[in-house]
Design a protein around this motif. Sequence first.
Motif, PDB file in Angstrom:
ATOM      1  N   UNK A 296      -2.900   4.747   3.938  1.00 25.14           N
ATOM      2  CA  UNK A 296      -3.327   4.188   5.212  1.00 25.14           C
ATOM      3  C   UNK A 296      -3.755   2.739   5.071  1.00 25.14           C
ATOM      4  N   UNK A 297      -4.381   2.221   6.105  1.00 25.57           N
ATOM      5  CA  UNK A 297      -4.787   0.816   6.125  1.00 25.57           C
ATOM      6  C   UNK A 297      -5.763   0.491   4.997  1.00 25.57           C
ATOM      7  N   UNK A 298      -6.757   1.340   4.810  1.00 25.60           N
ATOM      8  CA  UNK A 298      -7.759   1.080   3.771  1.00 25.60           C
ATOM      9  C   UNK A 298      -7.150   1.170   2.378  1.00 25.60           C
ATOM     10  N   UNK A 299      -6.285   2.189   2.170  1.00 19.65           N
ATOM     11  CA  UNK A 299      -5.645   2.330   0.873  1.00 19.65           C
ATOM     12  C   UNK A 299      -4.753   1.148   0.547  1.00 19.65           C
ATOM     13  N   UNK A 300      -3.972   0.701   1.532  1.00 18.55           N
ATOM     14  CA  UNK A 300      -3.081  -0.439   1.313  1.00 18.55           C
ATOM     15  C   UNK A 300      -3.871  -1.682   0.928  1.00 18.55           C
ATOM     16  N   UNK A 301      -5.069  -1.820   1.475  1.00 17.11           N
ATOM     17  CA  UNK A 301      -5.906  -2.990   1.209  1.00 17.11           C
ATOM     18  C   UNK A 301      -6.610  -2.891  -0.135  1.00 17.11           C
ATOM     19  N   UNK A 302      -7.156  -1.724  -0.437  1.00 18.77           N
ATOM     20  CA  UNK A 302      -8.005  -1.588  -1.627  1.00 18.77           C
ATOM     21  C   UNK A 302      -7.309  -0.942  -2.814  1.00 18.77           C
ATOM     22  N   UNK A 303      -6.201  -0.261  -2.566  1.00 20.59           N
ATOM     23  CA  UNK A 303      -5.493   0.393  -3.654  1.00 20.59           C
ATOM     24  C   UNK A 303      -4.820   1.660  -3.195  1.00 20.59           C
ATOM     25  N   UNK A 304      -3.522   1.615  -2.887  1.00 17.01           N
ATOM     26  CA  UNK A 304      -2.792   2.807  -2.440  1.00 17.01           C
ATOM     27  C   UNK A 304      -2.190   3.565  -3.616  1.00 17.01           C
ATOM     28  N   UNK A 305      -1.608   4.709  -3.311  1.00 15.06           N
ATOM     29  CA  UNK A 305      -0.718   5.390  -4.256  1.00 15.06           C
ATOM     30  C   UNK A 305       0.692   4.911  -3.932  1.00 15.06           C
ATOM     31  N   UNK A 306       1.412   4.458  -4.953  1.00 16.24           N
ATOM     32  CA  UNK A 306       2.720   3.840  -4.729  1.00 16.24           C
ATOM     33  C   UNK A 306       3.793   4.636  -5.469  1.00 16.24           C
ATOM     34  N   UNK A 307       4.879   4.936  -4.758  1.00 18.69           N
ATOM     35  CA  UNK A 307       5.950   5.782  -5.286  1.00 18.69           C
ATOM     36  C   UNK A 307       7.286   5.047  -5.250  1.00 18.69           C
ATOM     37  N   UNK A 308       7.540   4.141  -6.185  1.00 17.22           N
ATOM     38  CA  UNK A 308       8.800   3.386  -6.175  1.00 17.22           C
ATOM     39  C   UNK A 308       9.958   4.209  -6.729  1.00 17.22           C
TER      40      UNK A 308
END
Length: 635
Positions: A296-308
């Motif tokens: 979400x917005x907070x995760x994208x800003x502070x640290x998301x889980x990323x699945x490339x």
Amino acid sequence: MIFIIAGVSGAGKTTIGKLLSEKLEFPFYDADDFHPPENVAKMAQGIPLQDEDRESWLQNLAKNIKNWNFQNGAVLACSALKEKYRKKLLGDPEQAITWIFLNSEYEVILNRLSARKDHYFKPSLLKSQFEALEIPGYGLHIDVNKSEDKIIEDIMNKLDHPKSKIGLLGLGVMGKSLALNLASRGIKVSVYNRHVDRFEVDIAKNFAEANKKDFNFPWFEDLHDFVDSLEKPRNILLMVNAGKTVDIVIKDLLPLLDKGDLIIDGGNSHYKDTIRREQELKENGLLFMGTGVSGGEEGALKGPSIMPGGSKEAYKRVGRFFEKIAAKDPEGKPCCTHVGPDAAGHFVKMLHNGIEYGEMQLIAEMYHYLRFSLTKGPGEIAVLFRKWNLEMKSYLLEISADILETKEGDEFLIDKILDAAKQKGTGGWSTNAALELGVPFDTITAAVMARNISAKKKERQKAMDLYGVSSVKENRTQESELSELFSAYKTASIINHAIGFDLLSVASREYDWDLNLSEIARIWTNGCIIRSVFMEDLIVIFREQPDKNILTHPEIVADIKNNRKTLTKVTGEALVSGIPVPVLSAAANYLLGYFSGQTSANMIQAQRDYFGAHTYERTDKPRGEFFHTNWKPAN
């Protein structure tokens, strides 16, 4: 900061390196001084060095570069002709290295080299160096066919106005947050948003202006200028709506890109679109990555889980950026990993959202049963959820408690929210994928359908009046009953996760993705929406039995044996009370079907054979033999 002046012999690496070191007030080093005596002797005799000759030299340089990086920085003159040499010099990818490549036409360099005196490098070796030279797309590229002062001026201008490491296209909520996250990690990022009169006006400009105290964002409304602002080979992250918009943006970008450039789709695109797009771009010499981003917005800003997902080559290019901005797991490792080839990243993100659908609906059912049958107030339910979450450590349970405590004036806000849920598509897509792959998907499908029926608000209200049915209110407050409710919730959640990961396992085999389910669970321990302490358990469970359904793991089996009757009991009580619990019911039914030695499918097979001659197998014959019966009784 380390500045490496690279290029063939005679390009002026030492001269320009010394002048740059004076300008920057950094110490200067010449890589030639680090050659062992045997290498110097070979070159003095006009014998080209082989890779085995360079190995110890490169290792020694890499060690010194690391030391200089920890000190005050340095300027190093080093040929670094091949990419594999440069990778060895880089060592730690976190090191701040600026590459400056000096180059010009062969004849220009030959004339410069021929004019040098008392140097062991022979002009006859220049041809072999040009043959070995692999000019990279990154770094600063300087033509040396000019005065030394002009060369230094060009370098300083480019250092003062460096190009961006990555470009972000699409400044919606997630795009803005990711841009800020990248910039806060020291990654220079250009931002672009289209300009549409009355609808999207000055989006990029206003974003850059709002954050200028902290970051200097190069912003653009012209696509050509945006692409030109990026360091080559270019990395462009798309944060636009899934579907046709992605194809339109890619079509607009194509004429502006060079071979080797990389496009990253960070939205929730359908995995089959990602497979198609990667293939189409590959034919144009471009790289493409479908990358799931959760938090979400907070995760994208502070640290998301990323699945490339995508090629390993593409991940090597931008993986370090993603790992820098990702959340950290309990051991401090980034919640980001190269998931697998082509569309693996988007498929895993889709499945993440499917599990999310099930978990959200399950919590909603617990709330609804407590609120409208057991007559608990929102504040009481919040307290109960927080108690449950001491064990679960679930992000969704945590935010649900926050929601239930939120008031507008003296009234709870939850009571003012219309009970008609929406879905963006990923839940339905995961259900379709399960159908295509023949995987039972009970809880997640039930959650999707629950949203669909919730959208029929007017029809539901009419039906309620027509049937005159309402929930049965029971003022039950016994701790044992609330404990049973918690046990049912936990068991249903385990089953929901098992169903989701089962689809990942089947898809991995079907598409040859070789998904590491333990690693996927690890990157879902933080940053993403479905993070919980159970996800940490799954890391170990999948490490112990990577190719099996988690419902077969001894610890899970023991847990479910203790709680399965409670699950069916609570489900039955909720249904009798008039409370719909589709995910709870689906979990109970899936479990009963999963461990049933005998199901009703024999009747299904007989019915199919009766009306369609589809044949059936027999229990008293070997598997693989098929039979047909004329079922219709004789007159």
